[in-house]
Design a protein around this motif. Structure first.
Motif, PDB file in Angstrom:
ATOM      1  N   SER A  34       0.845  -1.184   0.000  1.00  0.00           N
ATOM      2  CA  SER A  34       0.000   0.000   0.000  1.00  0.00           C
ATOM      3  C   SER A  34       0.886   1.241   0.000  1.00  0.00           C
ATOM      4  O   SER A  34       2.046   1.201   0.432  1.00  0.00           O
ATOM      5  CB  SER A  34      -0.924   0.020   1.218  1.00  0.00           C
ATOM      6  OG  SER A  34      -0.189   0.323   2.399  1.00  0.00           O
ATOM      7  N   THR A  35       0.329   2.346  -0.464  1.00  0.00           N
ATOM      8  CA  THR A  35       1.105   3.590  -0.448  1.00  0.00           C
ATOM      9  C   THR A  35       1.390   4.031   0.989  1.00  0.00           C
ATOM     10  O   THR A  35       2.420   4.655   1.245  1.00  0.00           O
ATOM     11  CB  THR A  35       0.371   4.691  -1.218  1.00  0.00           C
ATOM     12  OG1 THR A  35      -0.975   4.812  -0.727  1.00  0.00           O
ATOM     13  CG2 THR A  35       0.335   4.379  -2.701  1.00  0.00           C
ATOM     14  N   MET A  36       0.524   3.676   1.927  1.00  0.00           N
ATOM     15  CA  MET A  36       0.790   4.005   3.328  1.00  0.00           C
ATOM     16  C   MET A  36       1.962   3.186   3.867  1.00  0.00           C
ATOM     17  O   MET A  36       2.766   3.686   4.675  1.00  0.00           O
ATOM     18  CB  MET A  36      -0.450   3.777   4.184  1.00  0.00           C
ATOM     19  CG  MET A  36      -0.273   4.236   5.638  1.00  0.00           C
ATOM     20  SD  MET A  36       0.014   6.037   5.765  1.00  0.00           S
ATOM     21  CE  MET A  36      -1.670   6.613   5.503  1.00  0.00           C
ATOM     22  N   GLU A  37       2.076   1.941   3.437  1.00  0.00           N
ATOM     23  CA  GLU A  37       3.215   1.125   3.866  1.00  0.00           C
ATOM     24  C   GLU A  37       4.524   1.756   3.402  1.00  0.00           C
ATOM     25  O   GLU A  37       5.500   1.806   4.160  1.00  0.00           O
ATOM     26  CB  GLU A  37       3.090  -0.288   3.308  1.00  0.00           C
ATOM     27  CG  GLU A  37       4.233  -1.208   3.734  1.00  0.00           C
ATOM     28  CD  GLU A  37       4.135  -2.592   3.133  1.00  0.00           C
ATOM     29  OE1 GLU A  37       5.086  -3.378   3.325  1.00  0.00           O
ATOM     30  OE2 GLU A  37       3.108  -2.901   2.479  1.00  0.00           O
ATOM     31  N   VAL A  38       4.548   2.238   2.176  1.00  0.00           N
ATOM     32  CA  VAL A  38       5.765   2.902   1.678  1.00  0.00           C
ATOM     33  C   VAL A  38       6.034   4.169   2.473  1.00  0.00           C
ATOM     34  O   VAL A  38       7.180   4.454   2.855  1.00  0.00           O
ATOM     35  CB  VAL A  38       5.625   3.207   0.178  1.00  0.00           C
ATOM     36  CG1 VAL A  38       6.855   3.962  -0.335  1.00  0.00           C
ATOM     37  CG2 VAL A  38       5.434   1.917  -0.620  1.00  0.00           C
ATOM     38  N   ASN A  39       4.997   4.941   2.744  1.00  0.00           N
ATOM     39  CA  ASN A  39       5.142   6.144   3.569  1.00  0.00           C
ATOM     40  C   ASN A  39       5.778   5.817   4.909  1.00  0.00           C
ATOM     41  O   ASN A  39       6.716   6.489   5.363  1.00  0.00           O
ATOM     42  CB  ASN A  39       3.772   6.788   3.766  1.00  0.00           C
ATOM     43  CG  ASN A  39       3.818   8.004   4.671  1.00  0.00           C
ATOM     44  OD1 ASN A  39       4.062   9.121   4.225  1.00  0.00           O
ATOM     45  ND2 ASN A  39       3.574   7.810   5.959  1.00  0.00           N
ATOM     46  N   ASP A  40       5.285   4.770   5.558  1.00  0.00           N
ATOM     47  CA  ASP A  40       5.771   4.412   6.891  1.00  0.00           C
ATOM     48  C   ASP A  40       7.213   3.901   6.837  1.00  0.00           C
ATOM     49  O   ASP A  40       8.011   4.178   7.743  1.00  0.00           O
ATOM     50  CB  ASP A  40       4.849   3.374   7.530  1.00  0.00           C
ATOM     51  CG  ASP A  40       3.462   3.932   7.827  1.00  0.00           C
ATOM     52  OD1 ASP A  40       3.297   5.172   7.782  1.00  0.00           O
ATOM     53  OD2 ASP A  40       2.540   3.135   8.081  1.00  0.00           O
ATOM     54  N   LEU A  41       7.559   3.150   5.794  1.00  0.00           N
ATOM     55  CA  LEU A  41       8.940   2.694   5.628  1.00  0.00           C
ATOM     56  C   LEU A  41       9.894   3.880   5.493  1.00  0.00           C
ATOM     57  O   LEU A  41      10.969   3.909   6.100  1.00  0.00           O
ATOM     58  CB  LEU A  41       9.047   1.798   4.395  1.00  0.00           C
ATOM     59  CG  LEU A  41       8.557   0.364   4.515  1.00  0.00           C
ATOM     60  CD1 LEU A  41       8.479  -0.282   3.141  1.00  0.00           C
ATOM     61  CD2 LEU A  41       9.483  -0.438   5.426  1.00  0.00           C
ATOM     62  N   VAL A  42       9.482   4.846   4.679  1.00  0.00           N
ATOM     63  CA  VAL A  42      10.320   6.027   4.467  1.00  0.00           C
ATOM     64  C   VAL A  42      10.442   6.841   5.750  1.00  0.00           C
ATOM     65  O   VAL A  42      11.531   7.326   6.095  1.00  0.00           O
ATOM     66  CB  VAL A  42       9.763   6.880   3.313  1.00  0.00           C
ATOM     67  CG1 VAL A  42      10.455   8.238   3.254  1.00  0.00           C
ATOM     68  CG2 VAL A  42       9.920   6.145   1.984  1.00  0.00           C
ATOM     69  N   GLU A  43       9.345   6.971   6.482  1.00  0.00           N
ATOM     70  CA  GLU A  43       9.411   7.741   7.727  1.00  0.00           C
ATOM     71  C   GLU A  43      10.379   7.101   8.719  1.00  0.00           C
ATOM     72  O   GLU A  43      11.199   7.795   9.341  1.00  0.00           O
ATOM     73  CB  GLU A  43       8.028   7.860   8.358  1.00  0.00           C
ATOM     74  CG  GLU A  43       8.041   8.689   9.643  1.00  0.00           C
ATOM     75  CD  GLU A  43       6.669   9.140  10.087  1.00  0.00           C
ATOM     76  OE1 GLU A  43       6.601  10.103  10.875  1.00  0.00           O
ATOM     77  OE2 GLU A  43       5.662   8.542   9.657  1.00  0.00           O
ATOM     78  N   ARG A  44      10.321   5.785   8.861  1.00  0.00           N
ATOM     79  CA  ARG A  44      11.249   5.114   9.772  1.00  0.00           C
ATOM     80  C   ARG A  44      12.694   5.270   9.321  1.00  0.00           C
ATOM     81  O   ARG A  44      13.595   5.488  10.132  1.00  0.00           O
ATOM     82  CB  ARG A  44      10.884   3.625   9.891  1.00  0.00           C
ATOM     83  CG  ARG A  44       9.683   3.345  10.760  1.00  0.00           C
ATOM     84  CD  ARG A  44       9.589   1.875  11.144  1.00  0.00           C
ATOM     85  NE  ARG A  44       9.439   1.010   9.983  1.00  0.00           N
ATOM     86  CZ  ARG A  44       8.260   0.701   9.437  1.00  0.00           C
ATOM     87  NH1 ARG A  44       7.134   1.179   9.953  1.00  0.00           N
ATOM     88  NH2 ARG A  44       8.197  -0.103   8.393  1.00  0.00           N
ATOM     89  N   PHE A  45      12.911   5.152   8.025  1.00  0.00           N
ATOM     90  CA  PHE A  45      14.275   5.254   7.516  1.00  0.00           C
ATOM     91  C   PHE A  45      14.844   6.655   7.755  1.00  0.00           C
ATOM     92  O   PHE A  45      16.000   6.807   8.175  1.00  0.00           O
ATOM     93  CB  PHE A  45      14.301   4.918   6.022  1.00  0.00           C
ATOM     94  CG  PHE A  45      15.681   4.753   5.463  1.00  0.00           C
ATOM     95  CD1 PHE A  45      16.408   3.601   5.703  1.00  0.00           C
ATOM     96  CD2 PHE A  45      16.250   5.756   4.692  1.00  0.00           C
ATOM     97  CE1 PHE A  45      17.688   3.449   5.191  1.00  0.00           C
ATOM     98  CE2 PHE A  45      17.528   5.615   4.172  1.00  0.00           C
ATOM     99  CZ  PHE A  45      18.255   4.454   4.424  1.00  0.00           C
ATOM    100  N   ILE A  46      14.041   7.685   7.503  1.00  0.00           N
ATOM    101  CA  ILE A  46      14.515   9.055   7.693  1.00  0.00           C
ATOM    102  C   ILE A  46      14.761   9.346   9.167  1.00  0.00           C
ATOM    103  O   ILE A  46      15.804   9.894   9.546  1.00  0.00           O
ATOM    104  CB  ILE A  46      13.513  10.072   7.105  1.00  0.00           C
ATOM    105  CG1 ILE A  46      13.503   9.982   5.567  1.00  0.00           C
ATOM    106  CG2 ILE A  46      13.871  11.500   7.545  1.00  0.00           C
ATOM    107  CD1 ILE A  46      12.462  10.873   4.910  1.00  0.00           C
ATOM    108  N   THR A  47      13.805   8.984  10.018  1.00  0.00           N
ATOM    109  CA  THR A  47      13.903   9.378  11.422  1.00  0.00           C
ATOM    110  C   THR A  47      14.860   8.498  12.217  1.00  0.00           C
ATOM    111  O   THR A  47      15.606   8.996  13.075  1.00  0.00           O
ATOM    112  CB  THR A  47      12.516   9.353  12.087  1.00  0.00           C
ATOM    113  OG1 THR A  47      11.946   8.041  11.948  1.00  0.00           O
ATOM    114  CG2 THR A  47      11.600  10.383  11.443  1.00  0.00           C
TER     115      THR A  47
END
Length: 252
Positions: A34-47
């Motif tokens: 899902s696009t939300m799953e990608v969003n959450d992966l990116v947020e974890r990687f950045i933070t």
């Protein structure tokens, strides 16, 4: 608009970190997520991995860390749990990152699985159009030189360029002066100076350049429902030309 050498050094750090986000995404199979799953992966990687801040989250009231624009979505697509990325899709992921008070901004259109030749060609030309614009950047050139090079390349291949959205200056704020239009006349507009930092981000459409915004107030789509592709880098004007601050390890 003009950054000091010290400010530019900090922007290089932000740019390199943001490049790492896309390098991480390059390793993923996006199909079925899902696009939300990608969003959450990116947020974890950045933070967590990069100890940085996703600058898009909270900007203008936006709740997420990226825009995900699939197929006929031009820009500003909103992540959700219901939208599943499928083989054959093209999807633009537009991501910002802030470190040490300075922001970098970049986007890439991914081709998911087996993509039909017409979509593949559009994505290729959109990326080439961005690089045509970047190659114009040097002291003494003008903003019109950039926009003209972008639109000329898109038109040569039978495509149109969206005019309602454009690149922008960037630094301590996500959107600073000047606007970097994706069309223009050579030799017109503001003259570039060493130390200026801005994004170049053409949105190239298969059909008409006309767009409209959906009811969510964010998602921009092609009016004719044909495909759109976008690429974006943050660049700096140097004494000898241009430096791409968000350049990835693959040189793209």
């Amino acid at each position: 608009m003009v950054k000091t050498p010290e400010e530019l050094a900090l922007m290089r750090i932000s740019g390199r970190l943001l490049a790492r986000v896309f390098e991480m995404l390059d390793t993923l199979d996006l199909a079925g997520r899902s696009t939300m799953e990608v969003n959450d992966l990116v947020e974890r990687f950045i933070t967590v991995d990069l100890a940085s801040r996703p600058a898009s989250k909270g900007q203008y009231g936006f709740k997420y860390v990226l825009n995900c624009s699939i197929n006929h979505v031009v820009c500003h697509g909103v992540p959700d749990t219901d939208t599943i990325i499928r083989a054959g899709d093209i999807i633009n992921l537009d991501i910002t990152l802030e470190k040490n008070g300075f922001i970098a901004d970049s986007s890439k259109t991914y081709m998911v699985g087996e993509v039909n030749p017409a979509a593949r060609r559009l994505v290729r030309v959109a990326q080439e159009a961005m690089w045509q614009g970047i190659r114009q950047v040097r002291p003494g050139a003008t903003l019109g030189d950039i926009g003209h090079a972008i639109e000329r390349h898109a038109k040569k291949h039978g495509y149109t360029v969206v005019r309602e959205y454009c690149g922008h200056g960037i630094g301590r704020e996500m959107h600073e002066e000047p606007n970097i239009l994706n069309y223009g006349r050579p030799g017109t507009g503001q003259t570039l100076k060493e130390g200026m930092v801005f994004t170049i981000e053409p949105m190239v459409n298969q059909g008409s350049r006309m767009v409209e915004t959906e009811d969510d107030g964010w998602t921009v789509v092609t009016r004719d429902q044909k495909l759109s592709a976008q690429f974006e880098h943050t660049v700096a004007v140097t004494a000898s030309g241009v430096e791409v601050l968000t350049l990835r390890a693959d040189g793209q």
